[in-house]
Design a protein around this motif. Structure first.
Motif, PDB file in Angstrom:
ATOM      1  N   ASN A   1       0.731  -1.152   0.056  1.00  0.00           N
ATOM      2  CA  ASN A   1      -0.202  -0.126  -0.116  1.00  0.00           C
ATOM      3  C   ASN A   1       0.807   1.265  -0.064  1.00  0.00           C
ATOM      4  OD1 ASN A   1      -2.679  -1.190  -0.030  1.00  0.00           O
ATOM      5  ND2 ASN A   1      -2.064  -2.107   1.914  1.00  0.00           N
ATOM      6  N   GLU A   2       1.990   1.312  -0.445  1.00  0.00           N
ATOM      7  CA  GLU A   2       2.822   2.326  -0.251  1.00  0.00           C
ATOM      8  C   GLU A   2       2.496   3.656  -1.101  1.00  0.00           C
ATOM      9  OE1 GLU A   2       5.604   5.151  -1.980  1.00  0.00           O
ATOM     10  OE2 GLU A   2       5.102   3.322  -3.302  1.00  0.00           O
ATOM     11  N   ALA A   3       1.966   3.197  -2.440  1.00  0.00           N
ATOM     12  CA  ALA A   3       1.632   4.262  -3.302  1.00  0.00           C
ATOM     13  C   ALA A   3       0.345   5.008  -2.643  1.00  0.00           C
ATOM     14  CB  ALA A   3       0.839   3.558  -4.868  1.00  0.00           C
ATOM     15  N   LYS A   4      -0.555   4.315  -1.794  1.00  0.00           N
ATOM     16  CA  LYS A   4      -1.657   5.034  -1.234  1.00  0.00           C
ATOM     17  C   LYS A   4      -1.213   6.122  -0.146  1.00  0.00           C
ATOM     18  CE  LYS A   4      -4.828   1.126  -1.514  1.00  0.00           C
ATOM     19  NZ  LYS A   4      -5.622   0.001  -1.106  1.00  0.00           N
ATOM     20  N   VAL A   5       0.040   6.030   0.432  1.00  0.00           N
ATOM     21  CA  VAL A   5       0.305   7.120   1.359  1.00  0.00           C
ATOM     22  C   VAL A   5       1.597   7.926   0.826  1.00  0.00           C
ATOM     23  CG1 VAL A   5      -0.762   5.674   3.406  1.00  0.00           C
ATOM     24  CG2 VAL A   5       1.753   5.288   2.607  1.00  0.00           C
ATOM     25  N   ARG A   6       2.056   7.551  -0.324  1.00  0.00           N
ATOM     26  CA  ARG A   6       3.272   8.188  -0.899  1.00  0.00           C
ATOM     27  C   ARG A   6       3.003   9.682  -0.924  1.00  0.00           C
ATOM     28  NH1 ARG A   6       4.007   6.558  -6.318  1.00  0.00           N
ATOM     29  NH2 ARG A   6       4.485   4.424  -5.257  1.00  0.00           N
ATOM     30  N   GLY A   7       4.011  10.553  -0.363  1.00  0.00           N
ATOM     31  CA  GLY A   7       3.850  12.058  -0.347  1.00  0.00           C
ATOM     32  C   GLY A   7       2.823  12.620   0.811  1.00  0.00           C
ATOM     33  N   LYS A   8       2.248  11.695   1.831  1.00  0.00           N
ATOM     34  CA  LYS A   8       1.537  12.290   2.724  1.00  0.00           C
ATOM     35  C   LYS A   8       2.342  12.616   4.089  1.00  0.00           C
ATOM     36  CE  LYS A   8      -2.800  10.371   2.154  1.00  0.00           C
ATOM     37  NZ  LYS A   8      -4.133   9.873   3.036  1.00  0.00           N
TER      38      LYS A   8
END
Length: 121
Positions: free
Chosen positions: A15-22
């Motif tokens: 799920n890295e892409a779902k929280v990337r940049g947060k």
């Protein structure tokens, strides 16, 4: 959810892409980490809190023993293999590399470990 918990480390893998940049996560709306790691020195791991958050995989390291747990429904089931790294014999290998840190140091051990992982995959 009324209790808090702070793992020694946690990772977003699937799920890295779902929280990337947060910059800040809110687990009431954001996906929980895929993997949490607890190193028990002075306290016990509260698996029920991790389960209520939905953390799919939990590693618990105490002394020289690594235990891996996979979340099934609402309970953790102990496993010999990682959900995210199923082809690596981590229960045997991680304690060995922890011992190496005491002899050759963390940086050298991490370099050797990374090379070992590359050879395995």
């Amino acid at each position: 959810m009324a209790k808090g918990i702070e793992p020694d480390n946690c990772f977003y893998i699937e799920n890295e892409a779902k929280v990337r940049g947060k910059e800040c996560l809110d687990l009431t709306v954001d996906t929980p980490p895929d993997l949490a790691i607890e190193i028990d020195v002075t306290s016990r791991t509260h698996t029920n809190i991790y389960a209520s958050l939905g953390v799919r995989e939990l590693w618990r390291f105490e002394g020289r023993k690594l235990e891996m747990y996979i979340l099934e429904n609402t309970k953790y089931i102990e496993s010999k293999f990682s959900l995210h790294f199923p082809d690596l014999p981590l229960i045997e290998i991680i304690p060995e590399y922890c011992d190496r840190c005491k002899i050759i140091g963390r940086n050298q051990t991490m370099k050797i470990f990374r090379n070992w992982v590359r050879e395995q995959i």
